[in-house]
Write a protein that holds these residues in place. Structure first.
Motif, PDB file in Angstrom:
ATOM      1  N   CYS A 167     -16.977  75.048 -37.121  1.00 17.97           N
ATOM      2  CA  CYS A 167     -17.668  73.773 -36.991  1.00 17.97           C
ATOM      3  C   CYS A 167     -16.637  72.664 -36.799  1.00 17.97           C
ATOM      4  CB  CYS A 167     -18.507  73.520 -38.244  1.00 17.97           C
ATOM      5  SG  CYS A 167     -19.275  71.894 -38.267  1.00 17.97           S
ATOM      6  N   CYS A 218     -17.290  69.853 -39.869  1.00 21.39           N
ATOM      7  CA  CYS A 218     -16.872  70.069 -41.264  1.00 21.39           C
ATOM      8  C   CYS A 218     -15.834  71.185 -41.401  1.00 21.39           C
ATOM      9  CB  CYS A 218     -18.083  70.351 -42.154  1.00 21.39           C
ATOM     10  SG  CYS A 218     -18.738  72.025 -42.018  1.00 21.39           S
ATOM     11  N   CYS A 229     -24.007  74.941 -37.499  1.00 18.73           N
ATOM     12  CA  CYS A 229     -23.258  75.164 -38.734  1.00 18.73           C
ATOM     13  C   CYS A 229     -24.239  75.084 -39.903  1.00 18.73           C
ATOM     14  CB  CYS A 229     -22.184  74.088 -38.874  1.00 18.73           C
ATOM     15  SG  CYS A 229     -21.458  74.017 -40.529  1.00 18.73           S
ATOM     16  N   VAL A 244     -23.593  74.763 -42.917  1.00 18.30           N
ATOM     17  CA  VAL A 244     -23.097  73.889 -43.985  1.00 18.30           C
ATOM     18  C   VAL A 244     -23.517  72.442 -43.722  1.00 18.30           C
ATOM     19  CG1 VAL A 244     -21.042  73.042 -45.191  1.00 18.30           C
ATOM     20  CG2 VAL A 244     -21.161  75.435 -44.428  1.00 18.30           C
ATOM     21  N   CYS A 245     -23.331  71.961 -42.476  1.00 18.51           N
ATOM     22  CA  CYS A 245     -23.625  70.541 -42.181  1.00 18.51           C
ATOM     23  C   CYS A 245     -24.642  70.368 -41.063  1.00 18.51           C
ATOM     24  CB  CYS A 245     -22.339  69.791 -41.856  1.00 18.51           C
ATOM     25  SG  CYS A 245     -21.683  70.167 -40.222  1.00 18.51           S
TER      26      CYS A 245
HETATM   27 ZN    ZN Z   1     -20.326  72.039 -40.375  1.00 14.49          ZN
END
Ligand code: ZN
Lengths: 388, 137
Positions: B32, B35, B46, B48-49
């Protein structure tokens, strides 16, 4: 919104058979529905909400609603594997508290024994996005739990002997259950000497494969008041999803880390208040990790906690799975879950087998772990009482 | 190749570069750009984000065993494989991924054991990412 005291389990029924060769799955759903409604003193026409999970035959819960002959204002087929039915109790309590329904019927049925689908059979979720990254490495269900056990052993020094204590306790209870699939007591040595299926888990670390099912009837306080049957109030509910988290999975904990505290907070209780616990026992490691995560002992101390008969009814530190659990009694549809709630209700009604009935059982906990310790799971905790 | 079964994986637009890279004996994963997370398993965003600004990046192929199990007898096509090792390998870049440890006696596998990627390829071009013992450094 808290559901504490806003819904009651009025009916609970476990199918007595563990091998059902000549019936359809839907037929077993109908039989357990009839059993739970009779237990509650209600009839099919009283039901206005129906819950089943993704393993029930048909299109969501609609096919079963039609097959059973229900007229509904509420329906839910949330699928979280073996924890589905505990989550269904939570959802039923929420729907009742919101005024959407008054009498909720929850059913589970399955015939894996007669259809030949054993432990470690292939998953049904062929279109899942993770399939090509997980399913082609010979990852049986047992192997997944074995990896969780191996990591727990590595981090905390847990031993196979400690895991065996869990099976020994379950078997000591199952000897009193005439319907249990396995009714023989076993020793630690017998567990350790049973065939190694997926190292470090032995055959006797694994649950049984059984046909069967169970049902629950959850009702509003108004309905409960009119029934002569002892109704068990839902005091606390908690649910959590744990998944591989972008490949950063921690194999030593379950979603109970989140679902447990939620349920205890809602109930206004702590682990030391619990007199009896139904802990999802697909494998012995499932129990050990869950007990830690629910706060019955410190993380990593589960092995010590379960030793020396701590889980054995009626006088152990924390009597668990007094029906024999999934390890010995019943794991219908390769998931069980509902049986965890049923035995908790029996304990609170003082209707467990006298040999394993916990004296003055005021508060009981039931916990379901659906999915796989090694990948993704839904964790559901229920706390039930004798009265609000 | 190892003696474990290969498989017809499902390749789609989100995962095509991963499988293409394996066939060229390289391990590529999306990183990503927002992040910096390495994404496992590969996908178009992604987790995560939730950024969709990902870049495929070559991984070192090195890792360590996070956990494992020796399966005594597999199911289906794995029935004749003999005892085999299912493992989570933690890549040097972070993700813990499901795989097999091959080319090592199962009883020699241990947690924290250093391993390297094995691009397990069949005559028919099918490929799976497995891991073998890392040569001592
Ligand atoms: Zn990310």
């Amino acid at each position: 919104m808290s559901v504490r005291g806003k819904a009651f389990i009025a009916g609970a029924y476990e199918h007595p058979l563990r091998t059902i060769p000549n019936k359809t799955v839907q037929q077993v759903h109908a039989e357990v529905a009839a059993g739970a409604l009779a237990d509650a003193g209600l009839s099919l026409s009283d039901v206005d909400a129906y819950f089943c999970a993704g393993d029930a035959p048909g299109f969501g819960a609609l096919s079963m609603a039609e097959y059973l002959g229900l007229e509904l204002t509420h329906i839910d087929n949330t699928e979280t594997g073996g924890s589905s039915y505990l989550l269904h109790v939570q959802h039923a309590a929420e729907a009742i508290a919101a005024g959407h329904c008054h009498v909720a019927l929850i059913t589970l049925a399955g015939l894996p024994r007669s259809s030949g689908a054993g432990i470690g059979g292939a998953g049904r979720f062929g279109s899942a996005p993770e399939v090509s990254f997980e399913n082609f490495f010979g990852l049986s269900i047992v192997a997944g739990y074995a990896m969780a056990a191996r990591r727990h052993m590595y981090e905390f020094g847990t031993t196979s002997k400690q895991l065996a204590e869990i099976k020994v306790a379950a078997a000591s209870h199952a000897q009193h259950n005439p319907n249990a699939f396995l009714q023989n007591v076993v020793t630690i040595e017998e567990v350790l000497q049973s065939k190694m299926v997926a190292d470090p888990l032995h055959m006797l670390d694994c649950c049984v494969v059984t046909d069967g099912g169970g049902a629950l009837v959850v009702v509003s306080p108004e309905v409960a008041r009119k029934l002569s049957r002892q109704c068990v109030p839902v005091l606390g509910t908690g649910f959590a999803v744990k998944h591989v988290n972008n490949g950063r999975i921690d194999l030593t904990h379950t979603g109970a880390v989140v679902s447990g505290p939620r349920a205890f907070a809602e109930a206004g209780l702590t682990p030391s208040d619990i007199c009896y616990a139904s802990i999802y026992d697909s494998f012995t490691i499932t129990v050990l990790t869950t007990l830690e995560d629910l706060g019955f002992c410190e993380k990593g101390k589960g092995g010590e906690f379960v030793s020396n008969g701590a889980l054995q009814a009626p006088f152990g530190k924390l009597p668990f799975n007094t029906d024999g659990g999934g390890l010995c009694n019943n794991h219908p549809s390769n998931r069980g879950g509902i049986t965890k709630v049923i035995e908790a209700v029996r304990q609170l009604r003082n209707e467990a087998h006298p040999a394993v009935q916990v004296p003055n059982c005021q508060f009981a906990l039931a916990h379901g772990t659906g999915g796989n310790l090694a990948t993704r799971m839904g964790s559901a905790t229920l706390i039930l009482g004798q009265e609000v | 190749m190892s003696f474990l079964p290969l498989a017809d994986v499902e390749v789609n637009n989100e995962t095509q570069p991963f499988w293409d890279a394996l066939r060229n004996n390289t391990l590529m994963l999306p990183r990503c750009t927002a992040c910096q997370s390495v994404v496992w398993y590969p996908r178009a965003h992604c987790p995560v984000c939730f950024s969709t600004q990902l870049q495929w990046e070559e991984m070192s192929g090195r890792g360590t065993v996070y956990s494992y199990s020796i399966v005594a007898k597999g199911n289906g096509r794995w029935k004749e494989s003999g005892p085999y090792v299912v493992a989570y390998v933690e890549l040097a870049e972070g993700p813990r991924i499901l795989t097999n440890i091959v080319g090592v006696a199962p009883t020699d596998v241990h947690i924290n054991m250093p391993v390297v990627a094995v691009f397990d390829t069949g005559d028919d071009g099918r490929v799976l990412l497995r891991f073998g013992a890392s040569p001592e450094i």
